[in-house]
Design an enzyme around this catalytic site. Structure first.
Site, PDB file in Angstrom:
ATOM      1  N   CYS A  64     109.095 -19.260 107.966  1.00  0.00           N
ATOM      2  CA  CYS A  64     110.366 -18.729 108.448  1.00  0.00           C
ATOM      3  C   CYS A  64     110.161 -18.428 109.925  1.00  0.00           C
ATOM      4  O   CYS A  64     109.180 -18.875 110.513  1.00  0.00           O
ATOM      5  CB  CYS A  64     110.837 -17.511 107.629  1.00  0.00           C
ATOM      6  N   HIS A 133      84.261 -10.530  96.114  1.00  0.00           N
ATOM      7  CA  HIS A 133      85.623 -10.995  96.350  1.00  0.00           C
ATOM      8  C   HIS A 133      86.383 -11.157  95.034  1.00  0.00           C
ATOM      9  O   HIS A 133      87.575 -10.835  94.969  1.00  0.00           O
ATOM     10  CB  HIS A 133      85.618 -12.298  97.152  1.00  0.00           C
TER      11      HIS A 133
END
Length: 142
Positions: A64, A133
């Site tokens: 966008c 992680h």
């Protein structure tokens, strides 16, 4: 397959990214918008997020004007880790550490040359799979 979507502000950059990805041999599914006519970014962010969560597409790219609106929208979906990236280091780190599955970018803040490098970095960087992680991603998903 890579899902891609944009609003009117990201339309031109989306076209360049699609062309680039196809030249690299990626299959791309374009969820719109299909013109520069003013439109609502959540429609396209939701479509891409749904395609990724459903397993229809492996990863997604959203564009966008700033990348902020599409990333906020996509991150409302369980299992989506959309990362707004304006540089290659962030694109690499979010794949290595966060296993991000949607790249968000702002067409009004990131030029096309850099954007293509960010896309390549995002798509070419695997998740590290490090235990720390994995643990952190699990904490996000709780």
């Amino acid at each position: 397959m890579i899902a891609i979507g944009s609003d009117h502000g990201g339309f031109a950059l989306k076209a360049e990214i699609i062309d680039h990805l196809q030249k690299r041999g990626f299959e791309v599914k374009d969820f719109g918008t299909y013109s520069e006519a003013s439109c609502d970014y959540p429609v396209y962010a939701k479509a891409v997020a749904k395609a990724v969560t459903a397993g229809e597409c492996e990863k997604g790219i959203l564009i966008c004007g700033t990348g902020i609106g599409v990333s906020i929208t996509a991150n409302k979906f369980r299992g989506i880790r959309a990362a707004l990236c304006g540089d290659c280091f962030s694109a690499e780190a979010t794949r290595l550490h966060n296993d991000a599955n949607i790249l968000a970018m702002g067409a009004r803040v990131t030029g096309p040359g850099l954007a293509l490098k960010i896309v390549d970095t995002f798509l070419d960087t695997p998740f590290s799979g490090d235990e720390r992680h994995i643990r952190r991603i699990s904490m996000i998903e709780e």
